[in-house]
Design a protein around this motif. Structure first.
Motif, PDB file in Angstrom:
ATOM      1  N   ALA A  60      48.700   9.611  49.802  1.00 47.59           N
ATOM      2  CA  ALA A  60      49.043   9.614  48.387  1.00 47.59           C
ATOM      3  C   ALA A  60      48.081   8.675  47.689  1.00 47.59           C
ATOM      4  O   ALA A  60      47.826   7.565  48.158  1.00 47.59           O
ATOM      5  N   MET A  62      47.117   6.665  44.178  1.00 44.62           N
ATOM      6  CA  MET A  62      47.798   6.130  43.004  1.00 44.62           C
ATOM      7  C   MET A  62      46.814   5.407  42.100  1.00 44.62           C
ATOM      8  O   MET A  62      45.899   4.725  42.558  1.00 44.62           O
ATOM      9  N   LEU A  64      47.161   2.764  38.675  1.00 43.88           N
ATOM     10  CA  LEU A  64      48.190   1.935  38.049  1.00 43.88           C
ATOM     11  C   LEU A  64      47.591   1.038  36.987  1.00 43.88           C
ATOM     12  O   LEU A  64      46.517   0.467  37.181  1.00 43.88           O
ATOM     13  N   SER A  96      50.249  -2.016  50.248  1.00 46.83           N
ATOM     14  CA  SER A  96      49.365  -0.980  50.797  1.00 46.83           C
ATOM     15  C   SER A  96      49.173  -1.177  52.301  1.00 46.83           C
ATOM     16  O   SER A  96      49.094  -0.200  53.046  1.00 46.83           O
ATOM     17  N   SER A 114      45.486   3.961  48.012  1.00 47.58           N
ATOM     18  CA  SER A 114      45.687   5.166  48.816  1.00 47.58           C
ATOM     19  C   SER A 114      46.518   4.762  50.019  1.00 47.58           C
ATOM     20  O   SER A 114      46.151   3.830  50.742  1.00 47.58           O
ATOM     21  N   MET A 127      57.008   4.187  46.503  1.00 49.86           N
ATOM     22  CA  MET A 127      56.821   3.816  45.106  1.00 49.86           C
ATOM     23  C   MET A 127      57.974   2.972  44.585  1.00 49.86           C
ATOM     24  O   MET A 127      57.775   2.077  43.754  1.00 49.86           O
ATOM     25  N   ALA A 151      52.338   3.928  36.549  1.00 53.18           N
ATOM     26  CA  ALA A 151      51.587   4.427  37.695  1.00 53.18           C
ATOM     27  C   ALA A 151      51.735   5.928  37.815  1.00 53.18           C
ATOM     28  O   ALA A 151      52.804   6.487  37.597  1.00 53.18           O
ATOM     29  N   VAL A 153      50.834   9.015  40.672  1.00 57.92           N
ATOM     30  CA  VAL A 153      50.511   9.174  42.087  1.00 57.92           C
ATOM     31  C   VAL A 153      50.508  10.656  42.436  1.00 57.92           C
ATOM     32  O   VAL A 153      51.328  11.428  41.925  1.00 57.92           O
ATOM     33  N   ALA A 172      45.788  11.441  39.317  1.00 59.88           N
ATOM     34  CA  ALA A 172      46.709  10.305  39.293  1.00 59.88           C
ATOM     35  C   ALA A 172      46.582   9.545  37.976  1.00 59.88           C
ATOM     36  O   ALA A 172      47.583   9.082  37.403  1.00 59.88           O
ATOM     37  N   MET A 176      49.461   8.879  35.213  1.00 60.18           N
ATOM     38  CA  MET A 176      49.724   7.517  34.753  1.00 60.18           C
ATOM     39  C   MET A 176      49.691   7.434  33.225  1.00 60.18           C
ATOM     40  O   MET A 176      50.534   6.782  32.601  1.00 60.18           O
ATOM     41  N   TRP A 186      56.847   4.912  37.188  1.00 60.70           N
ATOM     42  CA  TRP A 186      55.922   5.721  37.972  1.00 60.70           C
ATOM     43  C   TRP A 186      56.372   7.176  37.988  1.00 60.70           C
ATOM     44  O   TRP A 186      57.537   7.487  37.770  1.00 60.70           O
ATOM     45  N   ALA A 188      55.220  11.090  40.047  1.00 59.09           N
ATOM     46  CA  ALA A 188      54.357  11.823  40.972  1.00 59.09           C
ATOM     47  C   ALA A 188      53.881  13.109  40.309  1.00 59.09           C
ATOM     48  O   ALA A 188      54.659  13.812  39.660  1.00 59.09           O
TER      49      ALA A 188
END
Length: 221
Positions: A60, A62, A64, A96, A114, A127, A151, A153, A172, A176, A186, A188
């Motif tokens: 995934a 992301m 941000l 992460s 990532s 998340m 964010a 993602v 992404a 965002m 956040w 997706a």
């Protein structure tokens, strides 16, 4: 035999000194590739590491932004803003690493990561964990600073190739941007989505570094 031993004994300090020099040189090169404030990779090293992870496991990606960061700078000064960036960097690095990923600071209050992610449920868990960490207050001198975030993602498939990273980061970033317009948090994006916003100078129109010439399209985030 004694001459050989003498030669080896003389060479050992030289070899040891060269090894130490090489180690210091590698550390300096790595330090130069990291953002000194957040401790995260800068943009180019982040993208380099993130590309290598694609295809290793489902990922995934992301992007941000911090919310309210400018107000903190304006109200408490840039030292307070620096403290927020430093704390955010440590939190992103810890998060992460836990999810077998890599994180970077793209510039200003913009970050990317990532992580390994096998399912939508797993992505939600990751998340939500990140949101809990980032929403914790930041202590600076006698102040308690509260910072929000936005964010976006998107999930990549296991067979994603390194060349797909720019698309994933742009998607992404677009998600965002939509989140930021509706109060933060956040969201997706759809799997295998394609960027829909035009790009200027290789970045989504409206990002710092773009120009008024809207005829330039294409490129990575």
């Amino acid at each position: 035999m004694s001459q050989t031993l003498t030669a080896l004994a003389a060479a050992l300090p030289v070899a040891a000194g060269w090894s130490l020099h090489s180690l210091k040189l590698r550390r300096r090169i790595e330090a130069a590739r990291r953002d000194p404030l957040s401790g995260l990779w800068t943009r180019d090293p982040f993208e380099e590491h993130a590309r290598k992870t694609l295809g290793v496991c489902p990922r995934a990606v992301m992007v941000l932004d911090l919310d309210g960061f400018k107000q903190i700078n304006d109200t408490y000064g840039h030292a307070a803003g620096d403290a927020v960036i430093a704390v955010t960097g440590r939190r992103l690095a810890r998060w992460s690493n836990f999810y077998r990923g890599v994180a970077g600071r793209l510039g200003g209050d913009e970050f990317a990561a990532s992580i390994c992610c096998y399912s939508p449920r797993g992505l939600r868990q990751a998340m939500d964990d990140l949101a809990e960490q980032l929403r914790a207050p930041v202590e600076f001198e006698d102040h308690v600073l509260w910072v929000g975030f936005s964010a976006g993602v998107v999930r990549a498939q296991r067979d994603s190739r390194a060349a797909e990273l720019p698309r994933l980061m742009r998607c992404a970033d677009e998600v965002m941007y939509g989140v930021k317009q509706t109060g933060g948090g956040w969201r997706a994006g759809a799997d295998n989505a394609s960027p829909t916003y035009r790009t200027v100078n290789g970045r989504r129109d409206g990002r710092p570094g773009t120009s008024a010439d809207h005829s330039l399209e294409g490129g990575a985030l």
